[in-house]
Structures are given as C-alpha cells and as structure tokens.
Design a protein around this motif. Structure first.
Motif, PDB file in Angstrom:
ATOM      1  N   VAL A 493      55.444  29.353 -22.677  1.00 12.47           N
ATOM      2  CA  VAL A 493      53.986  29.253 -22.674  1.00 12.47           C
ATOM      3  C   VAL A 493      53.465  28.901 -21.290  1.00 12.47           C
ATOM      4  CG1 VAL A 493      52.056  27.816 -23.444  1.00 12.47           C
ATOM      5  CG2 VAL A 493      53.654  28.735 -25.116  1.00 12.47           C
ATOM      6  N   GLU A 494      54.065  27.898 -20.662  1.00 14.84           N
ATOM      7  CA  GLU A 494      53.586  27.449 -19.350  1.00 14.84           C
ATOM      8  C   GLU A 494      53.696  28.554 -18.308  1.00 14.84           C
ATOM      9  OE1 GLU A 494      51.817  24.938 -16.677  1.00 14.84           O
ATOM     10  OE2 GLU A 494      52.062  24.679 -18.830  1.00 14.84           O
ATOM     11  N   LEU A 495      54.812  29.232 -18.294  1.00 15.98           N
ATOM     12  CA  LEU A 495      55.020  30.303 -17.314  1.00 15.98           C
ATOM     13  C   LEU A 495      54.040  31.455 -17.527  1.00 15.98           C
ATOM     14  CD1 LEU A 495      58.890  30.253 -17.373  1.00 15.98           C
ATOM     15  CD2 LEU A 495      57.528  30.066 -15.279  1.00 15.98           C
ATOM     16  N   LEU A 496      53.911  31.900 -18.760  1.00 14.91           N
ATOM     17  CA  LEU A 496      53.049  33.045 -19.052  1.00 14.91           C
ATOM     18  C   LEU A 496      51.576  32.689 -18.887  1.00 14.91           C
ATOM     19  CD1 LEU A 496      55.050  34.308 -22.135  1.00 14.91           C
ATOM     20  CD2 LEU A 496      54.802  35.544 -19.982  1.00 14.91           C
ATOM     21  N   ARG A 497      51.209  31.478 -19.255  1.00 16.63           N
ATOM     22  CA  ARG A 497      49.817  31.056 -19.093  1.00 16.63           C
ATOM     23  C   ARG A 497      49.446  31.021 -17.617  1.00 16.63           C
ATOM     24  NH1 ARG A 497      47.737  26.255 -18.403  1.00 16.63           N
ATOM     25  NH2 ARG A 497      49.665  25.177 -18.919  1.00 16.63           N
ATOM     26  N   ILE A 509      51.628  40.508 -19.522  1.00 16.40           N
ATOM     27  CA  ILE A 509      51.704  39.049 -19.615  1.00 16.40           C
ATOM     28  C   ILE A 509      50.968  38.562 -20.851  1.00 16.40           C
ATOM     29  CG2 ILE A 509      50.782  36.927 -18.597  1.00 16.40           C
ATOM     30  CD1 ILE A 509      51.730  37.772 -15.947  1.00 16.40           C
ATOM     31  N   ARG A 510      49.800  39.111 -21.103  1.00 17.20           N
ATOM     32  CA  ARG A 510      49.017  38.656 -22.261  1.00 17.20           C
ATOM     33  C   ARG A 510      49.707  39.040 -23.579  1.00 17.20           C
ATOM     34  NH1 ARG A 510      44.805  35.898 -20.985  1.00 17.20           N
ATOM     35  NH2 ARG A 510      43.663  36.266 -19.044  1.00 17.20           N
ATOM     36  N   VAL A 511      50.397  40.166 -23.596  1.00 18.29           N
ATOM     37  CA  VAL A 511      51.137  40.566 -24.799  1.00 18.29           C
ATOM     38  C   VAL A 511      52.223  39.546 -25.111  1.00 18.29           C
ATOM     39  CG1 VAL A 511      52.693  42.302 -25.773  1.00 18.29           C
ATOM     40  CG2 VAL A 511      50.625  43.023 -24.562  1.00 18.29           C
ATOM     41  N   TRP A 512      53.003  39.195 -24.104  1.00 17.44           N
ATOM     42  CA  TRP A 512      54.071  38.219 -24.340  1.00 17.44           C
ATOM     43  C   TRP A 512      53.503  36.843 -24.650  1.00 17.44           C
ATOM     44  CZ3 TRP A 512      59.189  39.074 -24.983  1.00 17.44           C
ATOM     45  CH2 TRP A 512      59.649  40.358 -24.675  1.00 17.44           C
ATOM     46  N   LEU A 513      52.381  36.489 -24.002  1.00 17.45           N
ATOM     47  CA  LEU A 513      51.786  35.183 -24.257  1.00 17.45           C
ATOM     48  C   LEU A 513      51.279  35.089 -25.693  1.00 17.45           C
ATOM     49  CD1 LEU A 513      51.069  32.445 -23.140  1.00 17.45           C
ATOM     50  CD2 LEU A 513      49.000  33.422 -22.124  1.00 17.45           C
ATOM     51  N   ALA A 514      50.711  36.177 -26.206  1.00 15.60           N
ATOM     52  CA  ALA A 514      50.267  36.191 -27.606  1.00 15.60           C
ATOM     53  C   ALA A 514      51.445  35.970 -28.547  1.00 15.60           C
ATOM     54  CB  ALA A 514      49.576  37.522 -27.920  1.00 15.60           C
ATOM     55  N   ALA A 515      52.573  36.633 -28.260  1.00 12.49           N
ATOM     56  CA  ALA A 515      53.764  36.480 -29.100  1.00 12.49           C
ATOM     57  C   ALA A 515      54.309  35.058 -29.045  1.00 12.49           C
ATOM     58  CB  ALA A 515      54.838  37.477 -28.666  1.00 12.49           C
ATOM     59  N   VAL A 516      54.334  34.486 -27.851  1.00 12.11           N
ATOM     60  CA  VAL A 516      54.880  33.131 -27.692  1.00 12.11           C
ATOM     61  C   VAL A 516      53.988  32.103 -28.384  1.00 12.11           C
ATOM     62  CG1 VAL A 516      55.428  31.332 -26.017  1.00 12.11           C
ATOM     63  CG2 VAL A 516      56.115  33.685 -25.569  1.00 12.11           C
ATOM     64  N   TYR A 517      52.677  32.218 -28.197  1.00 12.88           N
ATOM     65  CA  TYR A 517      51.764  31.299 -28.887  1.00 12.88           C
ATOM     66  C   TYR A 517      51.960  31.380 -30.407  1.00 12.88           C
ATOM     67  CZ  TYR A 517      48.759  29.768 -24.985  1.00 12.88           C
ATOM     68  OH  TYR A 517      48.259  29.159 -23.850  1.00 12.88           O
ATOM     69  N   ALA A 518      52.081  32.602 -30.922  1.00  9.29           N
ATOM     70  CA  ALA A 518      52.273  32.772 -32.361  1.00  9.29           C
ATOM     71  C   ALA A 518      53.586  32.134 -32.812  1.00  9.29           C
ATOM     72  CB  ALA A 518      52.243  34.253 -32.727  1.00  9.29           C
ATOM     73  N   ALA A 519      54.642  32.346 -32.043  1.00  8.45           N
ATOM     74  CA  ALA A 519      55.943  31.765 -32.383  1.00  8.45           C
ATOM     75  C   ALA A 519      55.896  30.244 -32.380  1.00  8.45           C
ATOM     76  CB  ALA A 519      57.008  32.268 -31.407  1.00  8.45           C
ATOM     77  N   ALA A 520      55.060  29.682 -31.482  1.00  4.04           N
ATOM     78  CA  ALA A 520      54.944  28.227 -31.363  1.00  4.04           C
ATOM     79  C   ALA A 520      53.975  27.644 -32.383  1.00  4.04           C
ATOM     80  CB  ALA A 520      54.493  27.865 -29.957  1.00  4.04           C
TER      81      ALA A 520
END
Length: 571
Positions: A493-497, A509-520
């Motif tokens: 999250v920190e890296l992608l944000r 970047i926003r695609v992966w960040l959306a996935a990571v936020y959802a996973a978290a």
C-alpha cells in the motif's frame, strides 16, 4: 547506549557485545547469528538494524528513526528499511504474518518481540555451562551498564570513523569487496543558445551509457542524476546523497561546428579533484572525444578494464554528425518520460534513421520509445506499439547484437507472450552488456514476479534501487506488486500510494493499488481507486486486466482479479 549511538556499535564491537535473541546467539563483530549447528552471516546494515532493535526490545521503532540513525547522510528509497527487515526475518526463519521475532506495526514501525538476553562467554558463564536466565536484558546488571557505557564511548569514536571510511572511501584497490561507483551529473549548457540544452543533456546520457558498459563499475541511472541539473550543491554533497565514490561534472559549449567541453572528476571521500580536462574540437570529432573521455575517466578511477570492457568501450559505428544530433535530441525527449516527450523522441529518432539507416542506436532508441507506450499505457494501442518495437528490435539485431536496449525491449515482448524463460534470457543478455542497467534489473524483477518468484524479484529490485536511488513511480509499481504477491500488504500500500502521488495518471499503479486495498480490507479506499481508474480509462475491464498482466500462476491471477472485483471493477 543512546539511540544516536547504536549505529556505530557493530563497527567496533567486541565479543562482550554478543547477545541472544530467542535461542539465536548474535555476534555483531562477526556479523553472524548462530543456533545449534546453524550459522548465518548478515550484511553489515542488517546487523546494525538488529542491534538497534535489540537495544530497544519491546519498543516500536519507526522506519524514519531507523533511517535517521542507521542510514545517516545517505539517500535511501522507501524499501531500504523494509528489505532489511525482510532479510532479518529470513535469517531467523520468522513469519511476518505470525511473527516470533520481529513484529510489523502497521503504518508505525517495527518491534523486536522476542526475548533478548546477554551472552556470557567463558569464564563468565556459570560453572554448569548453562545459558543466562531467560528474560534478562542486555543491560539488566548495573555493573554491566557501566562497562557497556564505557565500551560504547570507546567504540563510538573509532566506530564512526570506520563507518564513514567504509561508506565513502573510493574503491581504488583499498576495498575489493565493492565496485567503485560514479554519478555523471548533467553537463551544463554554457553557450549563448539555450536551444542547445538538448545537446548537453544527450551528451550526458550518452556518456552514462558508455561508462555503464564497464563491468567493474557501478553507474547511477539517468533518472537519479538529472534531478541535480543546475544544482548549486557541491559534488561531494551530491555524491554522498547518491552513495557513490566519484562524481563527474562538466559543461558543454557549442557554437556552429565547434564544441568546447570542460570536465572534472571529484572523489567523494575527501572532495579532491582527481582529474580535469578541456577539449576544444570540431563537432566532427565528437565520437573521438567521447572515446577519450570514457577511457580517461575509467583510468582516473583506477578501474581495471577486462578485455570485454575494452571492446565495449570502442565504438563500432560511424554515423554522420547530423544523424547523431537528431539522436541526442531524441534521447533528451525520451528522458522526459511524458506522452508529448515520447512523440517528439520518436520523431527525432526517425529522422536520425532517415539520415543514416544503419544507425542501430537510433533504432534501439525508437524501439525503447514504442515499448514505453506499452509500459505507461500511452498511445491509442499499447499492444500495437509493443509489436512495432519488436519489429524494430529484430531488424536492429541483424546489424548489431551489442546494444543492451534491444534485449531489454525483446524481453518485454517475450514476457507479454508468457515466454518467461526467453524473457529472462534476454534481460540477462542486456545485463551482461550493461551491468549498471538499473531499468534492466527492474524489468528482471517484474518478470520474476509474474513468473511466480517474488523473493528473487525483490533481490533484483534492490539492485535497481542501488543504481537508481531516486526511486521512480514504475519501480514503486513493481515493488508494490511484489509485496502484494508476498502477502505484505502494508508495504505494498505504501509503495503504490506513493507511486500514485508521483504519477497520478499512471493507470497500472492505480490498478494494483485498488487490488491491494481490497485485499487489505480497506474497501472504501479500493472503491475510490477503482473510480479513478475509470476516469483515466472508461473502457477498463477485468477481462482487459487479465489479458494485460502476464500471470504464470492461475491461482495468483484469480486472487488479483477477485480483489479488483471487490474494489468494484466490472468484468
């Protein structure tokens, strides 16, 4: 021991500073940890972090505190501390999800949660040879507190000096363990014509490319040195920020067919001017000047050239000055990393090829620019751009197989074709030709991540960041994806944000960040990212994402798509 003193402890430690973490014996002076018949050697920085955490066992230590005390005077990427913690956990066999040694406190820092106790060497051990009592602190005995403080005061002066020497002394034969490293700062355009700025920038980048051919030398990437364009900082200060041994600085003055180049090499350890030269030549001599420069710089740093290095430093092409001028303009625009810059770079590389069809480096530049469309999602059809890049590469390799950028582009193509072995093979060829190819190491990390080898991927990203310490958005994308694959969601999250803050319109970047936020489980943030993706690209779909990202493992792919679906993105 104070917080600001701990980073010196390992530089001058003695056997009396050894201690236990759980059932592991830690010896800072030998950089080793032991348990039963197991022995593991740690990197110096990893041991320093362990000692720092052990001295504050049970306390939460922030990443910022670790950087301030253990990376003093150094420019480090966000992942420097994270990767050090990863190495510590790996050495202890600790699990980040169910930690027994080091606990991650989300958005706060790290805490050593295991029991820490002092090691008692002979003859201080009890007669029965038992270990010290469980739970005793390193500094629990008042008499030992006095002894420890005295030892620290003794080690402090010598430790500080030794660390400074280890980090900043040029490797001119004194430390064979580390390659000498150099930062080539952007050459100043001191002519009357400001439109000649491209010539100074392109000349700088071309010199970086030449020096990167030397296997025994680490060269900082363009992205990290060009932030110092027009900087008033002293070379020694910049060198310390970039963590290099040498800094090269110069100026270019071009008037008609005449060119004047001033250049000097500074040693970072003592600030001495090691070598300086001035060239007053005709522009037609530019290739000879560059050959001389590369050889003189390497000689001044006392870097021994292998036969292969000598061959790589000898130019194997002859082109017209007009074509080379267009090539430098293309390099300048390509380095701006923007959609408009990409279009202008293509135009100039194409003109260079029109003037000299056999100019392979211009072909490589054009192929790189088209592949950039795929990386950044520029242009009407990223896949079409990648196919065009592939055609250029195959044509260029028939003329000259020694250009590392050609293998870089072909590796990208092979990755998209899911041919992971061929992609790895090609990027390895690029890294053999250019051992300082930061983007090459980053691409290897991206390939290994998709191939299901995230631990190895992280190691290559560490190398990329050492060569490109001003971590760009795309590196943060790769690192974030790797941490997501490893289940380390806080780091991801920190890296992608941060990457999204650097490059707000970077769709990947926003695609992966959306996935990571959802996973978290941060669904509100995930849904917000999903909305931003649709603003950038209203045609985005999960089906497109599944085909765009070359996952080898269907389980990992399905996990990624499921998380995007949780974020609110539709099939």
């Amino acid at each position: 021991m104070t917080k600001t003193d701990t980073h010196n402890a390992t530089a001058g430690s003695s056997p009396s500073t050894a201690f236990f973490v759980s059932d592991w014996r830690v010896e800072p002076d030998t950089l080793r940890i032991f348990r039963a018949d197991s022995e593991t050697k740690l990197e110096p920085k990893v041991m320093q972090v362990l000692v720092y955490l052990a001295e504050r066992s049970g306390e939460v230590i922030s990443r910022e505190e670790l950087e301030a005390n253990l990376w003093t005077g150094r420019v480090v990427g966000y992942d420097s501390v994270v990767n050090t913690i990863i190495k510590l956990r790996k050495a202890f066999g600790d699990d980040s999800r169910h930690p027994q040694i080091i606990e991650t406190i989300p958005k706060t820092g790290y805490r050593l949660i295991s029991t820490v106790k002092r090691y008692m060497p002979e003859p201080d051990r009890p007669p029965d040879g038992r270990e010290p009592e469980t739970g005793r602190s390193i500094v629990s005995n008042p008499r030992r507190i006095v002894l420890s403080i005295a030892a620290v005061l003794l080690f402090l002066v010598m430790g500080t000096w030794l660390l400074q020497v280890a980090e900043h002394t040029p490797t001119n034969g004194k430390d064979p363990r580390e390659k000498p490293s150099i930062a080539v700062l952007p050459f100043q355009n001191i002519g009357a014509d400001p439109d000649q700025e491209y010539f100074a920038n392109g000349f700088t980048e071309d010199l970086i490319t030449d020096l990167s051919k030397v296997q025994g030398l680490n060269v900082v990437a363009r992205n990290s040195v060009f932030i110092y364009r027009n900087s008033a900082q002293h070379e020694q200060t910049i060198g310390r920020e970039l963590g290099v041994h040498y800094v090269l600085k110069g100026s270019v003055q071009r008037a008609g067919n005449q060119v004047r180049i001033n250049i000097h090499l500074t040693g970072v350890a003592d600030g001495r001017n090691l070598w300086a030269e001035r060239y007053d030549r005709e522009l037609d001599d530019i290739f000879q000047i560059q050959d001389e420069l590369a050889a003189r710089i390497v000689s001044a740093m006392e870097v021994e050239l292998a036969p292969a290095d000598r061959r790589r430093l000898s130019r194997n092409y002859v082109v017209s000055v007009e074509a080379y001028d267009e090539f430098l303009r293309g390099l300048d625009y390509y380095g701006r990393r923007s959609p408009d810059g990409s279009l202008l770079a293509k135009a100039h590389f194409s003109r260079a090829l029109a003037l000299d069809p056999g100019f392979v480096r211009a072909t490589a530049g054009l192929a790189l620019t088209y592949s950039r469309d795929w990386i950044d999602g520029w242009g009407p059809s990223a896949l079409e751009s990648l196919n065009h890049a592939s055609e250029l590469v195959e044509r260029a390799l028939q003329l000259d197989a020694s250009i590392p950028q050609l293998y870089f582009v072909r590796s990208q193509v092979k990755l998209m074709q899911r041919n992971y072995a061929a992609a790895i093979d090609d990027i390895e060829k690029a890294l053999v030709l250019n051992s300082s190819y930061a983007d090459g190491y980053a691409l290897m990390g991206w390939i290994l991540h998709f191939a299901g080898r995230p631990d190895e991927a992280l190691e290559f990203m560490q190398r990329a960041i050492r060569l490109n310490p001003r971590v760009p958005a795309i590196y943060r994308l790769v690192l974030g994806a790797i941490h997501y694959a490893r289940g380390e969601l806080d780091q991801a999250v920190e890296l992608l944000r941060t990457g999204a803050e650097i490059s707000p319109n970077y769709q990947q970047i926003r695609v992966w960040l959306a996935a990571v936020y959802a996973a978290a489980g941060q669904l509100e943030e995930a849904e917000w990212e999903a909305a931003e993706i649709l603003v950038i690209n209203p045609e985005f779909s999960l089906e497109a994402a599944e085909s765009a990202f070359p996952f080898r493992d269907p389980v990992y792919r399905d996990r990624f798509i499921a998380d995007l679906r949780k974020a609110g993105l539709a099939d």
